[in-house]
Design a protein around this motif. Structure first.
Motif, PDB file in Angstrom:
ATOM      1  N   GLY A   1       0.719  -1.636   0.088  1.00  0.00           N
ATOM      2  CA  GLY A   1      -0.182  -0.025   0.050  1.00  0.00           C
ATOM      3  C   GLY A   1       0.788   1.578  -0.140  1.00  0.00           C
ATOM      4  O   GLY A   1       0.332   2.239   0.122  1.00  0.00           O
ATOM      5  N   MET A   2       1.993   1.282  -0.021  1.00  0.00           N
ATOM      6  CA  MET A   2       3.065   2.924  -0.201  1.00  0.00           C
ATOM      7  C   MET A   2       2.404   3.052  -1.507  1.00  0.00           C
ATOM      8  O   MET A   2       2.872   2.053  -3.061  1.00  0.00           O
ATOM      9  CB  MET A   2       4.123   2.139   0.076  1.00  0.00           C
ATOM     10  CG  MET A   2       4.981   1.062   1.429  1.00  0.00           C
ATOM     11  SD  MET A   2       4.831   2.038   2.893  1.00  0.00           S
ATOM     12  CE  MET A   2       4.661   0.524   3.766  1.00  0.00           C
TER      13      MET A   2
ATOM     14  N   PRO B   1      10.675  16.357  -0.459  1.00  0.00           N
ATOM     15  CA  PRO B   1      10.040  15.863   0.416  1.00  0.00           C
ATOM     16  C   PRO B   1       9.955  15.841   2.098  1.00  0.00           C
ATOM     17  O   PRO B   1       9.306  15.007   2.428  1.00  0.00           O
ATOM     18  CB  PRO B   1      10.383  14.312  -0.353  1.00  0.00           C
ATOM     19  CG  PRO B   1      11.136  14.464  -0.592  1.00  0.00           C
ATOM     20  CD  PRO B   1      11.888  15.195  -0.744  1.00  0.00           C
ATOM     21  N   PHE B   2      11.040  16.200   2.378  1.00  0.00           N
ATOM     22  CA  PHE B   2      11.734  15.936   3.647  1.00  0.00           C
ATOM     23  C   PHE B   2      10.569  17.170   4.436  1.00  0.00           C
ATOM     24  O   PHE B   2      11.138  17.128   5.855  1.00  0.00           O
ATOM     25  CB  PHE B   2      12.747  15.686   3.989  1.00  0.00           C
ATOM     26  CG  PHE B   2      14.171  15.490   3.020  1.00  0.00           C
ATOM     27  CD1 PHE B   2      13.371  13.848   3.777  1.00  0.00           C
ATOM     28  CD2 PHE B   2      14.609  15.976   2.644  1.00  0.00           C
ATOM     29  CE1 PHE B   2      14.911  13.075   1.978  1.00  0.00           C
ATOM     30  CE2 PHE B   2      14.817  14.858   1.133  1.00  0.00           C
ATOM     31  CZ  PHE B   2      14.897  13.418   2.009  1.00  0.00           C
ATOM     32  N   ASN B   3      10.643  18.113   4.141  1.00  0.00           N
ATOM     33  CA  ASN B   3       9.652  18.950   5.390  1.00  0.00           C
ATOM     34  C   ASN B   3       8.149  18.908   4.057  1.00  0.00           C
ATOM     35  O   ASN B   3       8.772  19.215   2.800  1.00  0.00           O
ATOM     36  CB  ASN B   3       9.910  20.439   5.699  1.00  0.00           C
ATOM     37  CG  ASN B   3      11.063  20.679   6.814  1.00  0.00           C
ATOM     38  OD1 ASN B   3      12.168  20.096   5.932  1.00  0.00           O
ATOM     39  ND2 ASN B   3      10.887  20.312   7.901  1.00  0.00           N
ATOM     40  N   PRO B   4       6.280  18.926   5.066  1.00  0.00           N
ATOM     41  CA  PRO B   4       5.676  18.774   4.188  1.00  0.00           C
ATOM     42  C   PRO B   4       5.530  20.135   3.574  1.00  0.00           C
ATOM     43  O   PRO B   4       5.734  21.178   2.910  1.00  0.00           O
ATOM     44  CB  PRO B   4       4.570  19.078   5.557  1.00  0.00           C
ATOM     45  CG  PRO B   4       5.572  19.664   6.818  1.00  0.00           C
ATOM     46  CD  PRO B   4       6.480  19.084   5.670  1.00  0.00           C
TER      47      PRO B   4
ATOM     48  N   ALA C   1       7.540   9.958   2.018  1.00  0.00           N
ATOM     49  CA  ALA C   1       7.484   9.201   0.639  1.00  0.00           C
ATOM     50  C   ALA C   1       5.570   9.244   0.133  1.00  0.00           C
ATOM     51  O   ALA C   1       5.342   8.882  -0.826  1.00  0.00           O
ATOM     52  CB  ALA C   1       6.967   7.777   1.288  1.00  0.00           C
ATOM     53  N   MET C   2       4.792  10.633   0.633  1.00  0.00           N
ATOM     54  CA  MET C   2       3.939  10.746   0.875  1.00  0.00           C
ATOM     55  C   MET C   2       4.192  11.955  -0.087  1.00  0.00           C
ATOM     56  O   MET C   2       4.696  12.242  -0.989  1.00  0.00           O
ATOM     57  CB  MET C   2       3.400  11.761   2.129  1.00  0.00           C
ATOM     58  CG  MET C   2       2.660  11.186   3.029  1.00  0.00           C
ATOM     59  SD  MET C   2       2.010  12.428   4.834  1.00  0.00           S
ATOM     60  CE  MET C   2       1.799  10.982   5.708  1.00  0.00           C
TER      61      MET C   2
ATOM     62  N   VAL D   1      -1.594  14.227   0.533  1.00  0.00           N
ATOM     63  CA  VAL D   1      -2.061  14.997   0.673  1.00  0.00           C
ATOM     64  C   VAL D   1      -3.992  15.942   0.740  1.00  0.00           C
ATOM     65  O   VAL D   1      -4.504  15.886   0.923  1.00  0.00           O
ATOM     66  CB  VAL D   1      -1.275  16.046   0.801  1.00  0.00           C
ATOM     67  CG1 VAL D   1      -1.772  17.225   0.831  1.00  0.00           C
ATOM     68  CG2 VAL D   1      -0.330  15.460   0.914  1.00  0.00           C
ATOM     69  N   LEU D   2      -4.141  15.283  -0.986  1.00  0.00           N
ATOM     70  CA  LEU D   2      -5.649  16.485  -1.768  1.00  0.00           C
ATOM     71  C   LEU D   2      -6.599  15.068  -0.670  1.00  0.00           C
ATOM     72  O   LEU D   2      -7.712  15.640  -0.151  1.00  0.00           O
ATOM     73  CB  LEU D   2      -5.207  16.405  -3.347  1.00  0.00           C
ATOM     74  CG  LEU D   2      -5.205  17.604  -3.008  1.00  0.00           C
ATOM     75  CD1 LEU D   2      -3.593  17.766  -2.611  1.00  0.00           C
ATOM     76  CD2 LEU D   2      -5.256  18.151  -4.377  1.00  0.00           C
TER      77      LEU D   2
END
Lengths: 254, 187
Positions: free
Chosen positions: A112-113, B47-50, B83-84, B89-90
């Motif tokens: 799921g990643m 990507p290490f900060n949002p 990894a997001m 986010v949306l």
């Protein structure tokens, strides 16, 4: 007039303060330092006899310590660094690790990643490790691990592996966090994947199992007696040792 | 990003540091059918900060400031993971619209209304959604009447010389009590 609802939120203040602390730490210490004598640790504990005695013990078995920045990633960074270093020297380990890594992208996506980002972290990790094994030097390894962006990319991939292993074997791990998190996925979302979240025993066990690259943890704290040594996973014979002082990991050398 | 699941993102300029997102209000919420525009700023350390995300479209929701559009959501703060994706986010914001967390509010006034008078909260949220996000109107007769009254209340304050926006905010904050809203506007 506006609704009286929007004070500069408390969270934002806390975050700003945390950022400043991180910057202060970053300015003081490299991500991965050059090794130094274990004796040097004594100067940090001149007032603390419990610690001093343990460090004295430590110097009998270990000569050098390589400090890793205390930014919440220290375990993952130390582990990745020792893995890279060991793969360069040990062909059998290298083959085993690459064989495993080749399966991990599909495995993580199946768990799921998000494939888009996971692939990026996976490819970077594999390529960087390959480059190091093929043509890397000590200096290039230090450069890689002290380059913020690159070093953190590698850390994210070992976090993903940790998270994958914990979720795959959730039957084994869930009992340790039951009641605190509703499932292993929630544990990973809160305690493994967030940037800068520290690792605990569960994460360490999962990662060493995932890559079959065991380690020895040497605990130094205020308790009586010599340092406590713990081999993870149980019964393995690790070639690398990490020093654990409450809240922090560094690398130890014989 | 392709538009699936009612989320969408596009470049504002060619820097890749400023993006505009869009989410659809989820069904079975006051935001149903609404179109919410988000301002997204990508930090240098991504990507290490949002990413920094705020609602450009005004919204009445406990975890989103009715004034600035600032959002209270864990993954945009200390639960951010490298990894997001923006899609994650949306989708998380969309699900925040479905399940508010009034105990961890961004907008204390809205959160209080949510907890004290949930019907009033739902109608106020619907009113804002219709006005600012072109959300679908309500079906239920009582709700339709309540919302018509909201519009009348706003007209009434506007006739006293207050702007539409100020009138709406004051009335929303005071559970649509005209006297209380006027008092609030004069204070």
């Amino acid at each position: 007039m506006t609704a009286e609802a929007d004070p500069m939120s408390h969270d934002d203040n806390v975050i700003a303060q945390m950022d400043q602390i991180s910057k202060d730490i970053a300015n003081k210490s490299p991500l991965v330092s050059e090794p130094e004598p274990v004796e040097n640790l004594k100067s940090e504990y001149t007032q603390n006899h419990g610690f001093l005695a343990k460090i004295e013990h430590l110097t009998k078995s270990y000569s050098k310590i390589r400090r890793v920045r205390g930014d919440g990633n220290c375990f993952y960074r130390a582990y990745a660094y020792t893995l890279f270093d060991a793969c360069k020297r040990d062909a059998a380990l290298r083959d085993r690790v690459f064989k495993k890594l080749d399966t991990t992208l599909a495995w993580l996506v199946q768990l799921g990643m998000p494939s888009f980002t996971t692939e990026d972290f996976h490819d970077t990790f594999v390529e960087t490790l390959k480059n190091h094994c093929d043509s890397g030097t000590y200096d290039s390894l230090m450069e890689t691990f002290n380059n913020d962006g690159m070093s953190n990319y590698l850390v994210v991939y070992v976090r993903l592996l940790t998270s994958g292993q914990l979720q795959q074997d959730s039957d084994e791990y869930l009992p340790f966090v039951e009641g605190l998190y509703k499932d292993m996925k929630e544990f990973c979302d809160k305690e493994v994947m967030p940037v800068d979240r520290e690792a605990d025993h569960l994460q360490i066990k999962a990662l060493t199992e995932c890559l079959s690259f065991p380690l020895k943890l040497v605990y130094v704290d205020r308790s009586e007696g010599g340092p406590t040594e713990l081999v993870i996973p149980d019964g393995s014979s690790p070639d690398v040792s990490l020093l654990y002082r409450p809240g922090h990991y560094d690398i130890l050398y014989d | 990003m392709a538009e699936t699941a009612g989320v969408h993102v596009e470049l504002v300029d060619n820097s890749f540091l400023k993006l505009r997102g869009e989410i659809k209000g989820p069904p079975d919420t006051p935001f149903d059918g609404g179109k919410y525009i988000l301002d997204i700023t990508i930090p240098e350390t991504y990507p290490f900060n949002p990413p920094k995300v705020t609602f450009r479209t005004k919204i009445w929701h406990p975890n989103i400031s009715s004034v600035t559009g600032a959002i209270c959501l864990d993954i945009l703060k200390d639960q951010w993971a490298a990894a997001m994706t923006l899609r994650t986010v949306l989708l998380s914001l969309q699900s925040l619209l479905s399940s508010a967390e009034p105990d961890d509010p961004q907008d204390a006034v809205v959160a209080k209304q949510y907890k004290d008078d949930f019907t009033c909260y739902k109608r106020t949220a619907k009113h804002w959604a219709v006005v600012y996000a072109q959300a679908s109107a309500c079906q239920n007769k009582e709700d339709v009447e309540a919302l018509a009254l909201f519009d009348k209340n706003i007209q009434q304050l506007m006739q006293m010389g207050f702007s539409e926006q100020d009138s709406r905010v004051a009335l929303s904050s005071k559970n649509w009590n005209v006297e209380a809203a006027v008092e609030c506007l004069f204070s």
